[in-house]
Structure formats: structure tokens, C-alpha cells
Design an enzyme around this catalytic site. Sequence first.
Site, PDB file in Angstrom:
ATOM      1  N   VAL A   1     100.964  25.923  34.092  1.00 33.20           N
ATOM      2  CA  VAL A   1     102.021  26.904  34.360  1.00 33.20           C
ATOM      3  C   VAL A   1     102.798  26.539  35.621  1.00 33.20           C
ATOM      4  CG1 VAL A   1     100.846  28.769  33.133  1.00 33.20           C
ATOM      5  CG2 VAL A   1     100.359  28.411  35.574  1.00 33.20           C
TER       6      VAL A   1
ATOM      7  N   HIS B   1     101.487  27.533  27.681  1.00 29.48           N
ATOM      8  CA  HIS B   1     100.886  28.744  28.272  1.00 29.48           C
ATOM      9  C   HIS B   1     101.801  29.413  29.295  1.00 29.48           C
ATOM     10  CE1 HIS B   1      96.740  26.999  27.018  1.00 29.48           C
ATOM     11  NE2 HIS B   1      97.378  27.544  26.018  1.00 29.48           N
TER      12      HIS B   1
HETATM   13  C1  BV8 Z   1      94.717  33.665  21.539  1.00 25.85           C
HETATM   14  C2  BV8 Z   1      97.825  30.604  31.391  1.00 25.85           C
HETATM   15  C3  BV8 Z   1      95.049  35.268  19.781  1.00 25.85           C
HETATM   16  C4  BV8 Z   1      97.331  31.669  32.311  1.00 25.85           C
HETATM   17  C5  BV8 Z   1      95.923  29.955  29.973  1.00 25.85           C
HETATM   18  C6  BV8 Z   1      88.866  29.259  19.068  1.00 25.85           C
HETATM   19  C7  BV8 Z   1      87.649  28.904  19.540  1.00 25.85           C
HETATM   20  C8  BV8 Z   1      87.167  29.523  20.735  1.00 25.85           C
HETATM   21  C9  BV8 Z   1      87.921  30.458  21.454  1.00 25.85           C
HETATM   22  C10 BV8 Z   1      89.135  30.793  20.966  1.00 25.85           C
HETATM   23  C11 BV8 Z   1      89.603  30.214  19.784  1.00 25.85           C
HETATM   24  N1  BV8 Z   1      90.826  30.724  19.556  1.00 25.85           N
HETATM   25  C12 BV8 Z   1      91.140  31.616  20.559  1.00 25.85           C
HETATM   26  C13 BV8 Z   1      90.108  31.668  21.423  1.00 25.85           C
HETATM   27  C14 BV8 Z   1      90.087  32.487  22.618  1.00 25.85           C
HETATM   28  C15 BV8 Z   1      90.784  31.828  23.820  1.00 25.85           C
HETATM   29  C16 BV8 Z   1      90.060  30.569  24.228  1.00 25.85           C
HETATM   30  O1  BV8 Z   1      90.436  29.467  23.876  1.00 25.85           O
HETATM   31  N2  BV8 Z   1      88.993  30.770  25.032  1.00 25.85           N
HETATM   32  C17 BV8 Z   1      88.256  29.610  25.563  1.00 25.85           C
HETATM   33  C18 BV8 Z   1      88.000  29.852  27.040  1.00 25.85           C
HETATM   34  C19 BV8 Z   1      86.994  29.393  24.809  1.00 25.85           C
HETATM   35  N3  BV8 Z   1      92.184  31.531  23.532  1.00 25.85           N
HETATM   36  C20 BV8 Z   1      93.091  32.516  23.756  1.00 25.85           C
HETATM   37  O2  BV8 Z   1      92.816  33.623  24.179  1.00 25.85           O
HETATM   38  C21 BV8 Z   1      94.545  32.167  23.435  1.00 25.85           C
HETATM   39  N4  BV8 Z   1      95.164  33.280  22.749  1.00 25.85           N
HETATM   40  O3  BV8 Z   1      93.856  33.082  20.924  1.00 25.85           O
HETATM   41  O4  BV8 Z   1      95.361  34.807  21.105  1.00 25.85           O
HETATM   42  C22 BV8 Z   1      96.312  35.746  19.277  1.00 25.85           C
HETATM   43  C23 BV8 Z   1      96.955  35.005  18.319  1.00 25.85           C
HETATM   44  C24 BV8 Z   1      98.169  35.465  17.825  1.00 25.85           C
HETATM   45  C25 BV8 Z   1      98.720  36.665  18.287  1.00 25.85           C
HETATM   46  C26 BV8 Z   1      98.037  37.381  19.269  1.00 25.85           C
HETATM   47  C27 BV8 Z   1      96.840  36.918  19.797  1.00 25.85           C
HETATM   48  C28 BV8 Z   1      95.376  31.990  24.744  1.00 25.85           C
HETATM   49  C29 BV8 Z   1      94.861  30.874  25.558  1.00 25.85           C
HETATM   50  C30 BV8 Z   1      95.784  30.640  26.781  1.00 25.85           C
HETATM   51  C31 BV8 Z   1      95.275  31.341  28.019  1.00 25.85           C
HETATM   52  N5  BV8 Z   1      96.095  31.018  29.198  1.00 25.85           N
HETATM   53  N6  BV8 Z   1      96.720  29.696  31.035  1.00 25.85           N
HETATM   54  C32 BV8 Z   1      97.014  31.146  33.694  1.00 25.85           C
HETATM   55  O5  BV8 Z   1      97.197  29.946  33.950  1.00 25.85           O
HETATM   56  O6  BV8 Z   1      96.618  31.991  34.516  1.00 25.85           O
HETATM   57  S1  BV8 Z   1      94.631  28.868  29.601  1.00 25.85           S
HETATM   58  C33 BV8 Z   1      94.369  27.946  31.054  1.00 25.85           C
HETATM   59  O7  BV8 Z   1      93.035  27.521  30.983  1.00 25.85           O
HETATM   60  C34 BV8 Z   1      95.190  26.703  31.192  1.00 25.85           C
HETATM   61  O8  BV8 Z   1      96.520  26.864  30.765  1.00 25.85           O
HETATM   62  C35 BV8 Z   1      94.408  25.713  30.321  1.00 25.85           C
HETATM   63  O9  BV8 Z   1      94.763  25.834  28.970  1.00 25.85           O
HETATM   64  C36 BV8 Z   1      92.979  26.202  30.492  1.00 25.85           C
HETATM   65  C37 BV8 Z   1      92.263  25.359  31.490  1.00 25.85           C
HETATM   66  O10 BV8 Z   1      91.918  24.189  30.818  1.00 25.85           O
HETATM   67  P1  BV8 Z   1      92.357  22.765  31.412  1.00 25.85           P
HETATM   68  O11 BV8 Z   1      93.812  22.757  31.684  1.00 25.85           O
HETATM   69  O12 BV8 Z   1      91.790  21.763  30.517  1.00 25.85           O
HETATM   70  O13 BV8 Z   1      91.669  22.735  32.858  1.00 25.85           O
HETATM   71  P2  BV8 Z   1      90.127  22.810  33.238  1.00 25.85           P
HETATM   72  O14 BV8 Z   1      90.104  23.317  34.607  1.00 25.85           O
HETATM   73  O15 BV8 Z   1      89.355  23.468  32.169  1.00 25.85           O
HETATM   74  O16 BV8 Z   1      89.659  21.266  33.238  1.00 25.85           O
HETATM   75  C38 BV8 Z   1      90.250  20.376  34.133  1.00 25.85           C
HETATM   76  C39 BV8 Z   1      89.964  18.989  33.566  1.00 25.85           C
HETATM   77  O17 BV8 Z   1      90.621  18.051  34.412  1.00 25.85           O
HETATM   78  C40 BV8 Z   1      88.485  18.632  33.553  1.00 25.85           C
HETATM   79  O18 BV8 Z   1      88.180  17.961  32.328  1.00 25.85           O
HETATM   80  C41 BV8 Z   1      88.340  17.678  34.748  1.00 25.85           C
HETATM   81  O19 BV8 Z   1      87.352  16.692  34.511  1.00 25.85           O
HETATM   82  C42 BV8 Z   1      89.706  17.054  34.787  1.00 25.85           C
HETATM   83  N7  BV8 Z   1      90.149  16.578  36.115  1.00 25.85           N
HETATM   84  C43 BV8 Z   1      89.826  17.079  37.334  1.00 25.85           C
HETATM   85  N8  BV8 Z   1      90.494  16.381  38.308  1.00 25.85           N
HETATM   86  C44 BV8 Z   1      91.247  15.445  37.668  1.00 25.85           C
HETATM   87  C45 BV8 Z   1      91.045  15.578  36.258  1.00 25.85           C
HETATM   88  N9  BV8 Z   1      91.668  14.806  35.344  1.00 25.85           N
HETATM   89  C46 BV8 Z   1      92.517  13.850  35.828  1.00 25.85           C
HETATM   90  N10 BV8 Z   1      92.781  13.675  37.160  1.00 25.85           N
HETATM   91  C47 BV8 Z   1      92.161  14.439  38.095  1.00 25.85           C
HETATM   92  N11 BV8 Z   1      92.424  14.244  39.377  1.00 25.85           N
END
Ligand code: BV8
EC number: 2.3.1.286
Length: 252
Positions: free
Chosen positions: A106, A122
Site C-alpha cells: 500500500v 490491496h
Molecule cells: C477476502 C492492506 C472476501 C491492508 C492487506 C483462502 C485461504 C485462506 C484464507 C483466505 C482465503 N481467502 C480469503 C482468506 C482470508 C484472508 C487471508 O488471506 N488471510 C490470510 C492471513 C490467511 N483474505 C482476505 O481477507 C481478503 N479478502 O477474502 O474477502 C470477500 C470477497 C468478495 C467480497 C467481499 C469479501 C483480503 C486480503 C487483503 C488484506 N489486506 N493489506 C494493510 O496493508 O494494512 S494484506 C497485507 O498482508 C499485505 O498487503 C500483504 O498482502 C500481506 C502481507 O504479506 P506479504 O506482503 O507477503 O508480507 P509478509 O510480511 O507476510 O512477508 C514478507 C516476506 O518478505 C517474507 O517472505 C520475507 O522472507 C520477505 N522479505 C523480508 N525482507 C526481505 C524480503 N524479501 C526480499 N527482500 C527483503 N529485504
Amino acid sequence: MLHEARKALMQARRIVVFTGAGMSAESGVPTFRDALTGLWARFSAEALATPEAFARDPALVWGWYEWRRARVRAAQPNAGHRAIAAFAAHRAADDGGCVTVVTQNVDDLHERAGTPAAVHLHGSLFAPRCSACAAPGAFAEADPLEPEDGRHLEPPHCAHCGGTIRPGVVWFGEGLPEAAWAAASAALGDCDLVLCVGTSALVYPAAALPERAVRAGALLVQVNPGRTAFDALARFNLRGSAATVLPALLCG
Ligand code: BV8
């Protein structure tokens, strides 16, 4: 490995770069895995990034987003953001190859690095809107000077209907913006290579897009210092950080 991955990138015609929070980590923007600090230390990001949390305590959640917006405004794109922008411009100019950036982030660091049309699945920290009439909202302060450990901050009200202004991001449990979803689905549905950078690949439906691309025959190249849910799908797993690997991979 880097050399083979680079060859695959040079041969690909339609490329999608799919990024997550790790892309901005070296710019000083915390990832979702990083524990929250200060006022929010007792919360998980997933708990705060919900409509329920905002309804329960709007000042706590608005304060969190203004703190994050302040961090992003103080941050600079890193060498990884710049390598992606340069690579896309080069491919477009050179041989007409197409590079589309699809991000879960974001922040606006892709745009500030020169990637004008990144697809934000997102939402954005810079697009507040009214939670009642959806009219675009304005920040109380253009330049939020948030204390290091954050503060409660009452959200502003809508100039049109008086409703509460909310962050322009997609919260857990909310659907993704239709235009962004359509653009991302089209790009990943038609690419021959997807480069996944800095994502744990745990949040859906975003994570389903690279999966679908691989099932449709695309090659997946991953850049991440750690293991992710995409490891098994990746043809090349480049273990390293975005700001170190991407310049070598894309501009070497
Ligand atoms: C929805 C905005 C229904 C807000 C975000 C299917 C299976 C399981 C669960 C679900 C499913 N379908 C839906 C769900 C539920 C849920 C979900 O996925 N839950 C998860 C936690 C299991 N999904 C939802 O709720 C979605 N909506 O399903 O609605 C619906 C449908 C139609 C109509 C009405 C309703 C909405 C999901 C979006 C939520 N909003 N962000 C904000 O930012 O505050 S998500 C947010 O978290 C981010 O945008 C991103 O997507 C996520 C974080 O993940 P990453 O970006 O991958 O970051 P993370 O910290 O996890 O990892 C960092 C990585 O970087 C690591 O791998 C690390 O090793 C690496 N790294 C670290 N340093 C470095 C590096 N890589 C390179 N260089 C470096 N230096």
C-alpha cells in the site's frame, strides 16, 4: 542459478513482477511479519487491518495508518524498486517486451522509483475515502508528523456527508478493488514469466494469481531470503534481498 534466471527473463516476452512487503523492507517499511511496535505492540497487523477494528476504535486504527503513512513518506525507493522500473522501461523501449508490476503493498515506492502504473491489489495509504459515501477524503495533515511510537488519532470527516474517512486500503474480509483485480488477473493469466519478490504468499486471493499463472505454463522466479509457499512452484529460488538480487538479475 542467477545466470539461468537472467537468461529466462531475457527470453520472456510478457513478464509480471509480483511484489509483497519484503520489496520495501530495505526502504525501512516494516513487513507484516515484523512485530508491531509502540501503541500497537499488543496487536497483530491482521487484527488491526479489519473493518471490525476500525469500528471498535477508529482513532487507534487511523493512528496506525497515519504512522505508516509517515514512515512511507520518510522512506525512499531502494535499488530493487529502481531496478524493476529501469528493466520495464528498457524492455518497452528495446524490444517491446511487456513488464507489468502487481503489488500487495500500500506504499507508493514503486511509483516513486519510476513505475507509473503499478497495480495495487490491496489499495493505497494515499487514497482515503468516506466509509459512508465512498467519496475521496482528505487527510487532516498532508505531512503527518507521527511520534515514533504512534498515537490515537481521530479520523477526519467527509466534506460531502460528514461520514468517517477511512484508509483507502483493502482490509481482511473485504473484497479487492475490481479494476485492480481484473488488471492483475489479465496480466498474470497471459504472462510467460512471473517474478515474485518479497512475499510470504499467504494472503488470498492475491497469492492465487502466481499459482494460476504457473498452472497456465508460466515460469516462476522468486527472490526472497526466506522460504515461502511459492518455493515448490518456483523454477528459480533466488535466496537474497530485493535490493541486492534485483539489480544483478535485471540490470546485470
Ligand atoms: C477476502 C492492506 C472476501 C491492508 C492487506 C483462502 C485461504 C485462506 C484464507 C483466505 C482465503 N481467502 C480469503 C482468506 C482470508 C484472508 C487471508 O488471506 N488471510 C490470510 C492471513 C490467511 N483474505 C482476505 O481477507 C481478503 N479478502 O477474502 O474477502 C470477500 C470477497 C468478495 C467480497 C467481499 C469479501 C483480503 C486480503 C487483503 C488484506 N489486506 N493489506 C494493510 O496493508 O494494512 S494484506 C497485507 O498482508 C499485505 O498487503 C500483504 O498482502 C500481506 C502481507 O504479506 P506479504 O506482503 O507477503 O508480507 P509478509 O510480511 O507476510 O512477508 C514478507 C516476506 O518478505 C517474507 O517472505 C520475507 O522472507 C520477505 N522479505 C523480508 N525482507 C526481505 C524480503 N524479501 C526480499 N527482500 C527483503 N529485504
